[in-house]
Design a protein around this motif. Structure first.
Motif, PDB file in Angstrom:
ATOM      1  N   CYS A   1      12.359  12.612   5.672  1.00 54.20           N
ATOM      2  CA  CYS A   1      11.323  13.564   5.257  1.00 54.20           C
ATOM      3  C   CYS A   1      10.760  13.182   3.892  1.00 54.20           C
ATOM      4  O   CYS A   1      11.435  12.535   3.094  1.00 54.20           O
ATOM      5  CB  CYS A   1      11.912  14.968   5.122  1.00 54.20           C
ATOM      6  N   THR A   2       9.557  13.629   3.624  1.00 52.24           N
ATOM      7  CA  THR A   2       8.967  13.391   2.303  1.00 52.24           C
ATOM      8  C   THR A   2       9.701  14.229   1.257  1.00 52.24           C
ATOM      9  O   THR A   2      10.116  15.346   1.532  1.00 52.24           O
ATOM     10  CB  THR A   2       7.475  13.749   2.292  1.00 52.24           C
ATOM     11  N   SER A   3       9.844  13.654   0.056  1.00 48.00           N
ATOM     12  CA  SER A   3      10.514  14.393  -1.017  1.00 48.00           C
ATOM     13  C   SER A   3       9.829  14.174  -2.354  1.00 48.00           C
ATOM     14  O   SER A   3      10.349  14.557  -3.396  1.00 48.00           O
ATOM     15  CB  SER A   3      11.977  13.955  -1.121  1.00 48.00           C
ATOM     16  N   GLY A   4       8.649  13.528  -2.329  1.00 50.90           N
ATOM     17  CA  GLY A   4       7.959  13.255  -3.589  1.00 50.90           C
ATOM     18  C   GLY A   4       6.493  12.970  -3.335  1.00 50.90           C
ATOM     19  O   GLY A   4       6.009  13.061  -2.192  1.00 50.90           O
ATOM     20  N   GLY A   5       5.775  12.647  -4.400  1.00 54.17           N
ATOM     21  CA  GLY A   5       4.345  12.357  -4.296  1.00 54.17           C
ATOM     22  C   GLY A   5       4.106  11.015  -3.650  1.00 54.17           C
ATOM     23  O   GLY A   5       3.406  10.886  -2.642  1.00 54.17           O
ATOM     24  N   ARG A   6       4.700   9.987  -4.228  1.00 55.37           N
ATOM     25  CA  ARG A   6       4.606   8.661  -3.601  1.00 55.37           C
ATOM     26  C   ARG A   6       5.765   8.557  -2.616  1.00 55.37           C
ATOM     27  O   ARG A   6       6.929   8.682  -2.998  1.00 55.37           O
ATOM     28  CB  ARG A   6       4.664   7.581  -4.676  1.00 55.37           C
ATOM     29  N   VAL A   7       5.463   8.318  -1.358  1.00 50.44           N
ATOM     30  CA  VAL A   7       6.471   8.468  -0.297  1.00 50.44           C
ATOM     31  C   VAL A   7       6.993   7.120   0.198  1.00 50.44           C
ATOM     32  O   VAL A   7       8.203   6.902   0.270  1.00 50.44           O
ATOM     33  CB  VAL A   7       5.880   9.289   0.870  1.00 50.44           C
TER      34      VAL A   7
ATOM     35  N   VAL B   1       0.871  -1.177   0.000  1.00 50.25           N
ATOM     36  CA  VAL B   1       0.000   0.000   0.000  1.00 50.25           C
ATOM     37  C   VAL B   1       0.908   1.227   0.000  1.00 50.25           C
ATOM     38  O   VAL B   1       1.841   1.314   0.797  1.00 50.25           O
ATOM     39  CB  VAL B   1      -0.932   0.009   1.241  1.00 50.25           C
ATOM     40  N   MET B   2       0.637   2.155  -0.916  1.00 51.80           N
ATOM     41  CA  MET B   2       1.455   3.369  -1.051  1.00 51.80           C
ATOM     42  C   MET B   2       0.938   4.470  -0.142  1.00 51.80           C
ATOM     43  O   MET B   2      -0.269   4.743  -0.140  1.00 51.80           O
ATOM     44  CB  MET B   2       1.352   3.903  -2.480  1.00 51.80           C
ATOM     45  N   LEU B   3       1.834   5.091   0.583  1.00 51.35           N
ATOM     46  CA  LEU B   3       1.498   6.298   1.332  1.00 51.35           C
ATOM     47  C   LEU B   3       1.976   7.476   0.496  1.00 51.35           C
ATOM     48  O   LEU B   3       3.148   7.522   0.101  1.00 51.35           O
ATOM     49  CB  LEU B   3       2.200   6.298   2.690  1.00 51.35           C
ATOM     50  N   VAL B   4       1.078   8.411   0.226  1.00 50.10           N
ATOM     51  CA  VAL B   4       1.440   9.513  -0.673  1.00 50.10           C
ATOM     52  C   VAL B   4       1.226  10.860   0.010  1.00 50.10           C
ATOM     53  O   VAL B   4       0.528  10.962   1.029  1.00 50.10           O
ATOM     54  CB  VAL B   4       0.655   9.451  -2.014  1.00 50.10           C
ATOM     55  N   SER B   5       1.822  11.894  -0.572  1.00 51.49           N
ATOM     56  CA  SER B   5       1.653  13.254  -0.080  1.00 51.49           C
ATOM     57  C   SER B   5       0.280  13.766  -0.512  1.00 51.49           C
ATOM     58  O   SER B   5      -0.080  13.632  -1.689  1.00 51.49           O
ATOM     59  CB  SER B   5       2.708  14.172  -0.697  1.00 51.49           C
ATOM     60  N   GLY B   6      -0.478  14.332   0.423  1.00 54.93           N
ATOM     61  CA  GLY B   6      -1.796  14.876   0.101  1.00 54.93           C
ATOM     62  C   GLY B   6      -1.699  15.835  -1.077  1.00 54.93           C
ATOM     63  O   GLY B   6      -0.821  16.693  -1.108  1.00 54.93           O
ATOM     64  N   GLY B   7      -2.595  15.682  -2.058  1.00 50.72           N
ATOM     65  CA  GLY B   7      -2.551  16.531  -3.254  1.00 50.72           C
ATOM     66  C   GLY B   7      -2.057  15.765  -4.476  1.00 50.72           C
ATOM     67  O   GLY B   7      -2.449  16.066  -5.592  1.00 50.72           O
ATOM     68  N   TYR B   8      -1.157  14.789  -4.238  1.00 52.72           N
ATOM     69  CA  TYR B   8      -0.666  13.947  -5.327  1.00 52.72           C
ATOM     70  C   TYR B   8      -1.863  13.282  -6.023  1.00 52.72           C
ATOM     71  O   TYR B   8      -2.792  12.900  -5.327  1.00 52.72           O
ATOM     72  CB  TYR B   8       0.296  12.882  -4.759  1.00 52.72           C
ATOM     73  N   PRO B   9      -1.921  13.136  -7.338  1.00 55.76           N
ATOM     74  CA  PRO B   9      -0.863  13.353  -8.323  1.00 55.76           C
ATOM     75  C   PRO B   9      -0.788  14.786  -8.854  1.00 55.76           C
ATOM     76  O   PRO B   9      -0.056  15.028  -9.808  1.00 55.76           O
ATOM     77  CB  PRO B   9      -1.249  12.399  -9.449  1.00 55.76           C
TER      78      PRO B   9
END
Ligand code: AMP
Ligand code: GLY
Length: 423
Positions: A378-384, A337-345
């Motif tokens: 830290c997060t650095s992209g859309g898919r984290v 399961v991918m955890l992503v940054s809110g707003g992605y894509p």
């Protein structure tokens, strides 16, 4: 041997995780890598298409094997660059030559390849700005929805599926005349729409023989129930429950064999992964697309099920002795399961601290868009992050992935709660 992996996503962390388990691997480097690869290998800052910098790294670090994660450097000819350089030519490269990478680099090339070798795929025609009117006329012969594909690489965004004829004509014009996808849409492939269920087939080939790796299914849409915008992939499962033996035999005979034989017939040198995007229509497999690399996040469920030593497999690919190896597959299911940054894509913020990683016990956390900054991940992209788990069943594996996710947090973290919902 010293190994250099090119790339920085979840796929490359998974490669690094698997290769680090090999007694044949001496020192492992990842360029540019991420926080996950940094923990198990040495990261080297590099631009993936800066071949001179890659050459320097190979020579400075005594690299024996180059494993290319993403398609871009392959389509740009990294394999040929290495083999044509007297100082580098003994380095093993996992990934096809430039000519063969056109299978992903040009949709039209891929379609013509499939036609030539009788590989089942959607009917199509391709157009340039000079024959826009012919493109309109072809669209009029089709039923909706209409499938338009930019010929070249467009970072996964070059495929449009449109319900309405007028919109399809307008988009075709924007692609061909308005350079909607720049150089990539100088040509456009218009395809018959196929209605079916998709799955991914992964083949490792030395150019002559091949091994089929575990099948996987990824979940591309951002929203629950497969709704909303397309993403790089929000989760994946392996094996694929709806792909029974009869169906997979058809895939091997009608698609995998003619693909590998076609590469040989057309003199397309190929040492690496072929990712075949398949669709099942009335129990028959058809090819949606070829990629010349592994999938992401499919790698995060496929490699955990592979029991073989990956470096041993890659050495066999380089030596042309893949036929001497038997593939061993873990019978368990693996889900991610991918955890992503809110707003992605679409747009999203980066640089959010990721907490709770040390509390995950039952899953493997593969880092994707994540970097260490001031000793903090830290997060650095859309898919984290991709949270992969084993289970006796998909349900058990998914339960573990979701249980692990409960202890991870970062600002605006988003994930789909329904990966595997359709199984
Ligand atoms: P591609 O980049 O070629 O994989 O296309 C992206 C996605 O568009 C695929 O994963 C499919 O979901 C969809 N797609 C592409 N071609 C077709 C087609 N001919 N019929 C239906 N869906 C398609
Ligand atoms: N998950 C689809 C891809 O890697 O292209």
């Amino acid at each position: 041997m010293n190994v250099l992996i090119l790339g920085s996503g979840g796929r490359e962390h998974t490669f690094a995780w698997k290769i680090a388990q090999s007694p044949l691997c001496n020192t492992l480097y990842v360029a540019p890598g991420n926080s996950g690869t940094q923990a198990i290998a040495t990261n080297i800052p590099l631009k993936l298409n800066d071949f001179e910098a890659i050459k320097k790294t190979i020579l400075d670090r005594g690299i024996d094997m180059l494993v290319v994660g993403p398609e871009d450097p392959l389509v740009n000819g990294i394999h040929d660059f290495v083999k044509n350089d007297p100082q580098l030519k003994s380095v093993a490269v996992i990934g096809p030559r430039k000519k063969a990478a056109q299978l992903e680099g040009s949709k039209e090339f891929a379609k013509a390849f499939m036609m030539r070798h009788n590989i089942p795929t959607a009917a199509y025609e391709s157009f340039t700005a000079n024959d826009l009117e012919k493109g309109f006329a072809f669209l009029e012969t089709l039923k909706p929805p209409y499938v338009l594909k930019a010929d070249g690489l467009a970072a996964g965004k070059g495929v449009l599926i449109l319900e309405n004829l007028a919109t399809a004509k307008d988009e075709l014009k924007q692609m061909l005349v308005g350079s909607k996808f720049g150089e990539a849409s100088r040509k456009v492939v218009i395809e018959e729409f196929l209605d079916g269920i998709e799955l991914s087939c992964f083949v490792l080939t030395d150019g002559t023989d091949y091994k089929i790796l575990p099948y996987a299914k990824d979940y591309k849409r951002i929203g629950e129930g497969d709704t909303g915008l397309n993403t790089g992939g929000m989760g994946a499962v392996s094996p694929v429950p709806f792909a029974d033996d009869t169906f997979l035999t058809k895939v091997e005979n009608q698609i995998v064999k003619p693909t590998v034989a076609g590469l040989q017939k057309d003199n397309l040198p190929y040492k690496g992964f072929i990712f075949i995007g398949l669709i099942r229509v009335e129990d028959e497999p058809l090819v949606i697309e070829y990629n010349v690399r592994m999938g992401d996040p499919e790698t995060e469920v496929v490699l955990p099920r592979l029991k073989n030593d990956l470096i041993e497999l890659f050495k066999a690919v380089e030596d042309g002795t893949l036929n001497e190896i038997d593939i061993e597959i873990d019978e368990r299911a693996v889900t991610t399961v991918m955890l992503v940054s809110g707003g992605y894509p679409e747009s999203y913020e980066k640089g959010k601290e990721i907490k709770g990683l040390d509390q995950v016990k039952d899953s493997i956390v593969f880092h994707a868009g994540a970097l260490v900054k001031n000793n903090v991940v830290c997060t650095s992209g859309g898919r984290v992050l991709a949270i992969s788990s084993y289970g006796e069943s998909h349900i058990e594996a998914l339960k573990k992935s979701y249980h692990s996710i409960a202890s991870i947090r970062f600002d605006n973290m988003y994930y789909r709660t329904d990966i595997g919902f359709d199984l």
